[in-house]
Design an enzyme around this catalytic site. Structure first.
Site, PDB file in Angstrom:
ATOM      1  N   CYS A 238      48.367  84.098  -2.671  1.00  0.00           N
ATOM      2  CA  CYS A 238      49.668  83.367  -2.152  1.00  0.00           C
ATOM      3  C   CYS A 238      49.346  81.805  -2.006  1.00  0.00           C
ATOM      4  CB  CYS A 238      49.805  83.851  -0.495  1.00  0.00           C
ATOM      5  SG  CYS A 238      51.393  83.034   0.404  1.00  0.00           S
ATOM      6  N   ASN A 247      46.960  91.468  -3.970  1.00  0.00           N
ATOM      7  CA  ASN A 247      47.541  92.589  -3.549  1.00  0.00           C
ATOM      8  C   ASN A 247      46.429  93.498  -3.408  1.00  0.00           C
ATOM      9  OD1 ASN A 247      49.209  94.958  -2.570  1.00  0.00           O
ATOM     10  ND2 ASN A 247      50.826  94.079  -3.800  1.00  0.00           N
TER      11      ASN A 247
END
Length: 303
Positions: A238, A247
Protein backbone atom coordinates in the site's frame (compact mmCIF):
# COMPACT_ATOMS: atom_id res chain seq x y z
CA UNK A 1 -15.97 -25.29 7.48
CA UNK A 2 -15.93 -27.95 4.74
CA UNK A 3 -18.02 -25.87 2.34
CA UNK A 4 -16.25 -24.92 -0.93
CA UNK A 5 -14.03 -21.83 -0.98
CA UNK A 6 -13.43 -19.60 -4.01
CA UNK A 7 -10.15 -17.73 -4.49
CA UNK A 8 -10.02 -14.50 -6.48
CA UNK A 9 -6.46 -14.06 -7.75
CA UNK A 10 -5.25 -10.49 -7.27
CA UNK A 11 -1.60 -10.75 -8.32
CA UNK A 12 -1.78 -9.20 -11.80
CA UNK A 13 -3.58 -6.09 -10.49
CA UNK A 14 -3.35 -5.52 -6.74
CA UNK A 15 0.00 -7.28 -6.69
CA UNK A 16 1.76 -5.53 -9.55
CA UNK A 17 0.32 -2.03 -9.10
CA UNK A 18 2.63 -1.23 -6.21
CA UNK A 19 5.80 -2.75 -7.67
CA UNK A 20 8.57 -0.34 -8.61
CA UNK A 21 9.51 -2.45 -11.62
CA UNK A 22 7.09 -1.96 -14.54
CA UNK A 23 5.99 -5.24 -16.08
CA UNK A 24 5.41 -5.55 -19.82
CA UNK A 25 2.04 -6.38 -21.30
CA UNK A 26 3.46 -9.65 -22.61
CA UNK A 27 4.74 -10.68 -19.17
CA UNK A 28 1.44 -9.75 -17.52
CA UNK A 29 -0.50 -11.81 -20.05
CA UNK A 30 1.82 -14.79 -19.55
CA UNK A 31 1.42 -14.46 -15.77
CA UNK A 32 -2.38 -14.48 -16.04
CA UNK A 33 -2.39 -17.44 -18.40
CA UNK A 34 -0.12 -19.39 -16.03
CA UNK A 35 -2.38 -18.61 -13.05
CA UNK A 36 -5.45 -19.82 -14.92
CA UNK A 37 -3.58 -22.97 -15.99
CA UNK A 38 -2.86 -23.57 -12.29
CA UNK A 39 -6.60 -23.65 -11.58
CA UNK A 40 -7.25 -20.04 -10.56
CA UNK A 41 -10.20 -19.32 -12.82
CA UNK A 42 -11.08 -15.86 -11.46
CA UNK A 43 -8.33 -13.27 -11.90
CA UNK A 44 -8.23 -9.50 -11.58
CA UNK A 45 -6.08 -8.50 -14.52
CA UNK A 46 -5.82 -4.71 -14.49
CA UNK A 47 -7.13 -1.28 -13.61
CA UNK A 48 -8.51 1.36 -15.95
CA UNK A 49 -7.08 4.27 -14.03
CA UNK A 50 -4.83 7.17 -15.00
CA UNK A 51 -1.37 5.91 -16.00
CA UNK A 52 0.02 9.02 -14.33
CA UNK A 53 -1.42 7.88 -11.00
CA UNK A 54 -0.58 4.19 -11.36
CA UNK A 55 1.88 3.69 -14.24
CA UNK A 56 2.12 -0.03 -13.50
CA UNK A 57 -1.46 -0.47 -14.71
CA UNK A 58 -0.88 1.29 -18.04
CA UNK A 59 -2.06 -0.75 -21.05
CA UNK A 60 -4.60 -2.71 -19.01
CA UNK A 61 -6.76 -2.65 -22.14
CA UNK A 62 -4.08 -4.56 -24.05
CA UNK A 63 -3.73 -7.05 -21.20
CA UNK A 64 -7.48 -7.70 -21.08
CA UNK A 65 -7.69 -8.10 -24.84
CA UNK A 66 -4.71 -10.44 -24.65
CA UNK A 67 -6.39 -12.85 -22.25
CA UNK A 68 -10.01 -12.66 -23.37
CA UNK A 69 -9.44 -15.74 -25.52
CA UNK A 70 -8.81 -17.89 -22.42
CA UNK A 71 -11.76 -20.20 -21.86
CA UNK A 72 -13.40 -21.13 -18.56
CA UNK A 73 -12.00 -18.09 -16.76
CA UNK A 74 -13.47 -14.85 -15.43
CA UNK A 75 -11.41 -11.69 -15.63
CA UNK A 76 -12.04 -8.63 -13.47
CA UNK A 77 -10.80 -5.06 -13.95
CA UNK A 78 -10.93 -2.06 -11.63
CA UNK A 79 -12.74 1.09 -12.82
CA UNK A 80 -12.89 4.36 -10.83
CA UNK A 81 -15.50 6.18 -12.91
CA UNK A 82 -17.44 6.26 -16.19
CA UNK A 83 -14.33 7.04 -18.23
CA UNK A 84 -12.67 3.92 -16.86
CA UNK A 85 -15.84 1.93 -17.46
CA UNK A 86 -15.98 3.04 -21.11
CA UNK A 87 -12.37 1.97 -21.66
CA UNK A 88 -12.93 -1.35 -19.90
CA UNK A 89 -16.01 -2.14 -21.95
CA UNK A 90 -14.20 -1.24 -25.16
CA UNK A 91 -11.56 -3.82 -24.21
CA UNK A 92 -14.20 -6.48 -23.61
CA UNK A 93 -14.68 -6.36 -19.82
CA UNK A 94 -17.54 -8.49 -18.51
CA UNK A 95 -16.86 -7.93 -14.80
CA UNK A 96 -15.72 -4.62 -13.31
CA UNK A 97 -14.90 -3.55 -9.76
CA UNK A 98 -15.56 -0.22 -8.06
CA UNK A 99 -13.86 0.86 -4.85
CA UNK A 100 -14.48 2.98 -1.81
CA UNK A 101 -12.79 3.38 1.57
CA UNK A 102 -14.22 2.91 5.03
CA UNK A 103 -12.22 5.94 6.19
CA UNK A 104 -12.32 9.55 5.05
CA UNK A 105 -8.56 9.96 5.41
CA UNK A 106 -7.73 7.10 3.08
CA UNK A 107 -10.39 8.12 0.58
CA UNK A 108 -8.91 11.61 0.31
CA UNK A 109 -5.33 10.30 0.03
CA UNK A 110 -6.14 7.52 -2.43
CA UNK A 111 -8.70 9.08 -4.78
CA UNK A 112 -8.81 12.72 -3.65
CA UNK A 113 -12.45 12.83 -2.59
CA UNK A 114 -14.72 12.04 0.34
CA UNK A 115 -16.35 8.64 0.77
CA UNK A 116 -19.71 10.11 -0.24
CA UNK A 117 -18.18 11.71 -3.33
CA UNK A 118 -16.59 8.40 -4.34
CA UNK A 119 -20.00 6.73 -4.25
CA UNK A 120 -21.47 9.44 -6.45
CA UNK A 121 -18.66 8.86 -8.95
CA UNK A 122 -19.49 5.22 -9.47
CA UNK A 123 -23.28 5.36 -9.25
CA UNK A 124 -23.46 5.94 -13.04
CA UNK A 125 -21.10 2.99 -13.55
CA UNK A 126 -23.43 0.68 -11.66
CA UNK A 127 -26.45 1.98 -13.52
CA UNK A 128 -24.83 1.49 -16.91
CA UNK A 129 -23.41 -1.90 -15.97
CA UNK A 130 -26.89 -3.11 -15.07
CA UNK A 131 -28.18 -2.03 -18.47
CA UNK A 132 -25.16 -3.62 -20.21
CA UNK A 133 -25.40 -6.91 -18.30
CA UNK A 134 -21.97 -6.36 -16.71
CA UNK A 135 -21.35 -7.65 -13.19
CA UNK A 136 -19.96 -5.18 -10.65
CA UNK A 137 -17.89 -6.13 -7.64
CA UNK A 138 -17.49 -3.65 -4.79
CA UNK A 139 -14.30 -3.10 -2.78
CA UNK A 140 -14.00 -1.44 0.60
CA UNK A 141 -10.52 -0.44 1.78
CA UNK A 142 -9.27 -0.07 5.35
CA UNK A 143 -12.00 -2.16 6.99
CA UNK A 144 -9.81 -3.00 10.00
CA UNK A 145 -7.67 0.11 10.27
CA UNK A 146 -6.48 3.19 8.40
CA UNK A 147 -3.00 4.78 8.21
CA UNK A 148 -4.62 8.22 8.61
CA UNK A 149 -7.72 7.73 10.76
CA UNK A 150 -6.60 4.80 12.90
CA UNK A 151 -9.24 2.36 14.14
CA UNK A 152 -12.32 1.88 11.97
CA UNK A 153 -15.68 1.11 13.54
CA UNK A 154 -17.46 -2.01 12.22
CA UNK A 155 -20.63 0.04 11.74
CA UNK A 156 -18.87 2.33 9.26
CA UNK A 157 -17.85 -0.72 7.22
CA UNK A 158 -21.31 -2.28 7.47
CA UNK A 159 -23.05 0.92 6.37
CA UNK A 160 -20.79 1.37 3.35
CA UNK A 161 -21.09 -2.30 2.41
CA UNK A 162 -24.87 -2.01 2.53
CA UNK A 163 -24.70 1.00 0.22
CA UNK A 164 -22.63 -0.94 -2.33
CA UNK A 165 -24.95 -3.92 -2.07
CA UNK A 166 -28.07 -1.81 -2.52
CA UNK A 167 -26.55 -0.04 -5.52
CA UNK A 168 -26.16 -3.39 -7.26
CA UNK A 169 -22.76 -4.89 -6.44
CA UNK A 170 -23.13 -8.67 -6.66
CA UNK A 171 -20.30 -9.17 -4.14
CA UNK A 172 -18.49 -6.97 -1.62
CA UNK A 173 -14.79 -7.45 -0.90
CA UNK A 174 -13.65 -6.28 2.53
CA UNK A 175 -10.04 -5.13 2.54
CA UNK A 176 -7.64 -4.92 5.46
CA UNK A 177 -5.50 -2.72 3.25
CA UNK A 178 -2.68 -2.13 5.73
CA UNK A 179 -2.85 -5.57 7.36
CA UNK A 180 -3.38 -4.45 10.97
CA UNK A 181 -6.39 -6.63 11.81
CA UNK A 182 -6.54 -9.52 14.25
CA UNK A 183 -9.00 -12.46 14.32
CA UNK A 184 -11.35 -11.07 16.95
CA UNK A 185 -11.61 -7.72 15.17
CA UNK A 186 -12.06 -9.47 11.83
CA UNK A 187 -14.95 -11.49 13.24
CA UNK A 188 -16.58 -8.43 14.75
CA UNK A 189 -16.38 -6.56 11.44
CA UNK A 190 -17.67 -9.50 9.39
CA UNK A 191 -20.60 -10.04 11.74
CA UNK A 192 -21.57 -6.40 11.43
CA UNK A 193 -21.50 -6.54 7.64
CA UNK A 194 -23.24 -9.93 7.46
CA UNK A 195 -26.18 -8.53 9.43
CA UNK A 196 -27.30 -6.88 6.18
CA UNK A 197 -25.57 -8.85 3.41
CA UNK A 198 -25.43 -12.67 3.06
CA UNK A 199 -22.02 -14.02 4.10
CA UNK A 200 -21.92 -15.91 0.80
CA UNK A 201 -21.72 -12.54 -0.98
CA UNK A 202 -18.74 -11.28 1.05
CA UNK A 203 -15.05 -11.67 0.27
CA UNK A 204 -12.04 -11.29 2.54
CA UNK A 205 -9.16 -9.23 1.15
CA UNK A 206 -6.56 -9.35 3.92
CA UNK A 207 -2.99 -8.08 3.66
CA UNK A 208 -0.29 -9.69 5.77
CA UNK A 209 1.73 -6.78 7.19
CA UNK A 210 1.65 -8.10 10.78
CA UNK A 211 1.50 -11.78 9.85
CA UNK A 212 -2.18 -12.06 10.78
CA UNK A 213 -3.77 -12.66 7.37
CA UNK A 214 -4.17 -16.45 7.57
CA UNK A 215 -5.47 -16.27 11.14
CA UNK A 216 -7.94 -13.59 10.09
CA UNK A 217 -9.05 -15.65 7.10
CA UNK A 218 -9.62 -18.67 9.32
CA UNK A 219 -11.72 -16.51 11.63
CA UNK A 220 -13.74 -15.37 8.64
CA UNK A 221 -14.24 -18.93 7.45
CA UNK A 222 -15.70 -19.69 10.86
CA UNK A 223 -18.18 -16.86 10.23
CA UNK A 224 -19.29 -18.45 6.98
CA UNK A 225 -17.40 -16.31 4.45
CA UNK A 226 -16.21 -18.45 1.55
CA UNK A 227 -14.51 -16.05 -0.86
CA UNK A 228 -10.85 -15.08 -0.46
CA UNK A 229 -8.82 -12.52 -2.40
CA UNK A 230 -5.16 -13.55 -2.62
CA UNK A 231 -2.07 -12.65 -4.63
CA UNK A 232 0.43 -15.15 -6.00
CA UNK A 233 3.72 -14.84 -4.15
CA UNK A 234 2.22 -12.29 -1.73
CA UNK A 235 2.77 -9.51 -4.25
CA UNK A 236 1.72 -5.94 -3.52
CA UNK A 237 1.57 -3.36 -0.76
CA UNK A 238 0.00 0.00 0.00
CA UNK A 239 1.66 3.27 -1.12
CA UNK A 240 -0.03 5.14 1.75
CA UNK A 241 1.10 2.81 4.54
CA UNK A 242 4.89 2.52 4.93
CA UNK A 243 5.84 -1.08 5.63
CA UNK A 244 2.51 -2.53 4.53
CA UNK A 245 3.01 -5.78 2.66
CA UNK A 246 1.02 -7.35 -0.12
CA UNK A 247 -2.16 -9.34 -0.09
CA UNK A 248 -2.05 -12.74 1.58
CA UNK A 249 -0.08 -15.14 -0.64
CA UNK A 250 -2.18 -17.49 -2.76
CA UNK A 251 0.22 -20.36 -2.07
CA UNK A 252 -0.21 -19.91 1.68
CA UNK A 253 -4.00 -19.85 1.38
CA UNK A 254 -4.05 -22.96 -0.81
CA UNK A 255 -1.78 -24.82 1.61
CA UNK A 256 -4.00 -23.91 4.58
CA UNK A 257 -7.25 -24.83 2.85
CA UNK A 258 -5.95 -28.15 1.57
CA UNK A 259 -4.66 -28.90 5.07
CA UNK A 260 -8.23 -28.35 6.27
CA UNK A 261 -9.53 -30.84 3.74
CA UNK A 262 -10.98 -28.15 1.46
CA UNK A 263 -10.09 -28.94 -2.15
CA UNK A 264 -10.09 -25.88 -4.41
CA UNK A 265 -8.66 -27.37 -7.58
CA UNK A 266 -5.39 -25.44 -7.62
CA UNK A 267 -2.22 -27.19 -8.82
CA UNK A 268 0.47 -26.03 -6.38
CA UNK A 269 3.37 -26.89 -8.70
CA UNK A 270 1.89 -24.81 -11.52
CA UNK A 271 1.07 -21.97 -9.14
CA UNK A 272 4.62 -22.01 -7.80
CA UNK A 273 6.01 -21.94 -11.35
CA UNK A 274 3.85 -18.89 -12.17
CA UNK A 275 5.00 -17.15 -9.01
CA UNK A 276 8.66 -17.93 -9.65
CA UNK A 277 8.45 -16.67 -13.22
CA UNK A 278 7.00 -13.31 -12.09
CA UNK A 279 9.52 -13.12 -9.24
CA UNK A 280 12.25 -13.41 -11.85
CA UNK A 281 10.70 -10.57 -13.86
CA UNK A 282 10.59 -8.40 -10.73
CA UNK A 283 14.05 -9.42 -9.62
CA UNK A 284 13.13 -10.48 -6.09
CA UNK A 285 12.01 -13.66 -4.31
CA UNK A 286 8.36 -14.25 -3.37
CA UNK A 287 7.36 -13.35 0.19
CA UNK A 288 5.05 -16.36 0.38
CA UNK A 289 6.18 -18.70 3.16
CA UNK A 290 4.94 -21.74 1.24
CA UNK A 291 6.63 -20.68 -1.99
CA UNK A 292 9.90 -20.09 -0.11
CA UNK A 293 9.68 -23.48 1.59
CA UNK A 294 8.85 -25.36 -1.62
CA UNK A 295 11.60 -23.58 -3.55
CA UNK A 296 14.12 -24.51 -0.87
CA UNK A 297 12.89 -28.09 -0.95
CA UNK A 298 13.27 -28.28 -4.74
CA UNK A 299 16.75 -26.76 -4.52
CA UNK A 300 17.85 -29.34 -1.94
CA UNK A 301 16.41 -32.17 -4.02
CA UNK A 302 18.29 -30.96 -7.09
CA UNK A 303 21.64 -30.63 -5.30
Amino acid sequence: MSDPVRIIEMGPRDGLQNEKTPVSVEARIAFIEALVAAGLDTVEVGAFVSPKAIPQMASSDAVLRGVNHVKDAEFHVLVPNEKGYDAARAAGAKVVSVFAAASEGFSRANINCTVAESIERFKPVLARAKTDGVKVRGYISCVLGCPFDGEIKPKAVADLASTLWELGCYEVSLGDTIGVGTPAKAKEMLRAVAANIPAAKLAMHFHDTYGQALANLYAGLEEGVRIIDAAAGGLGGCPYAPGATGNVATEDVVYMLEGMGISIGVDMDKLLAATNEMSGVLGKPPVSRVASALNAKKKRAAS
